[in-house]
Design an enzyme around this catalytic site. Structure first.
Site, PDB file in Angstrom:
ATOM      1  N   CYS A 181      30.076 -16.888  -4.581  1.00 28.17           N
ATOM      2  CA  CYS A 181      31.092 -15.390  -4.205  1.00 28.17           C
ATOM      3  C   CYS A 181      30.513 -14.296  -3.740  1.00 28.17           C
ATOM      4  O   CYS A 181      31.338 -13.975  -2.535  1.00 28.17           O
ATOM      5  CB  CYS A 181      32.062 -15.624  -5.139  1.00 28.17           C
ATOM      6  SG  CYS A 181      33.464 -16.982  -5.412  1.00 28.17           S
TER       7      CYS A 181
ATOM      8  N   GLU B 272      31.370 -14.939  -9.808  1.00 30.02           N
ATOM      9  CA  GLU B 272      32.625 -16.031  -9.258  1.00 30.02           C
ATOM     10  C   GLU B 272      33.759 -16.067  -9.184  1.00 30.02           C
ATOM     11  O   GLU B 272      33.782 -15.611 -10.779  1.00 30.02           O
ATOM     12  CB  GLU B 272      32.021 -18.073  -9.730  1.00 30.02           C
ATOM     13  CG  GLU B 272      30.363 -18.408  -9.262  1.00 30.02           C
ATOM     14  CD  GLU B 272      30.303 -18.509  -7.927  1.00 30.02           C
ATOM     15  OE1 GLU B 272      30.809 -18.297  -7.305  1.00 30.02           O
ATOM     16  OE2 GLU B 272      28.721 -18.743  -7.655  1.00 30.02           O
TER      17      GLU B 272
END
Length: 218
Positions: free
Chosen positions: A2, A105
């Site tokens: 991410c 993440e």
């Protein structure tokens, strides 16, 4: 990934874990980096090899070729395409390692905001992520177009519950081979395709606001 990671140890901690006997040319300083939530475009410590020396330089996370002005600089490169696609062709031979302490993440669990998770090695050792980039060397000093990307692969095991992609991480021995200029490009491709560390070596923690990092996932 991410797009957040931690690099808080100092360069000498990472060098000790890498166990390379090469003389270090250090342009990153000697203090801990203390980057606990580094975002894309952050300057991060990157290892690369020049001749018989291991170099450590501060390089921007994110890179794009000079002709790709119509898009943001990617921070990651998919291992399935990186060796043969045109986008990263110029830097595929320019291998590097970014040593990190963990990455993050964000997961949609149905709440108002996505839930962050921290992912790290079970033994808390540094994580050596395979990377490629444009960075200072004998031919040029640090420039505005310098940067690096982390090579990513499909997640497997428990980590796939958090995100479908993960960084390709290498053992210290393979990280040394990846950095070695004598390693053929074909061998380098096989390493990142087939010999990345298993996700079973990782553990992940739910990050709760106000409580720091809990001892385990609830």
């Amino acid at each position: 990934m991410c797009g957040r990671l931690s690099q808080y140890d100092g360069i000498h901690d990472f060098v000790a874990a890498l166990s390379m006997s090469n003389a270090l040319v250090n342009h990153t300083g000697n203090l801990p980096f203390e980057r606990y939530n580094a975002a894309p475009s952050t300057q991060l410590a990157l290892f690369h090899q020049e001749g018989q020396h291991l170099h450590a330089d501060m390089v921007r996370w994110g890179w794009r070729p000079h002709w790709a002005k119509d898009r943001a600089a990617p921070i990651n490169a998919r291992v399935e395409k990186v060796a043969h696609g045109p986008f990263f062709r110029a830097i595929w031979p320019r291998r590097a390692i970014i040593a990190i302490n963990n990455w993050f993440e964000w997961v949609d669990e149905g709440g108002a905001k996505k839930q962050p998770y921290l992912i790290r090695r079970r033994d808390l050792a540094p994580i050596f992520c395979a990377a490629i980039g444009q960075y200072p060397n004998a031919e040029h000093s640090l420039g505005e177009h310098d940067g690096f990307v982390i090579i990513t692969a499909d997640s497997a095991g428990g980590v796939v519950d958090i995100h479908d992609r993960r960084p390709v991480t290498l053992s210290p021995d393979l990280a040394q081979e990846w950095l070695n200029l004598a390693t053929p490009k074909e061998r380098a491709e096989q390493m990142v395709l087939l010999q990345g560390e298993p996700t079973g070596d990782c553990q992940f923690f739910c990050v709760r606001a106000g409580n720091g990092l809990p001892p385990g996932r609830p």
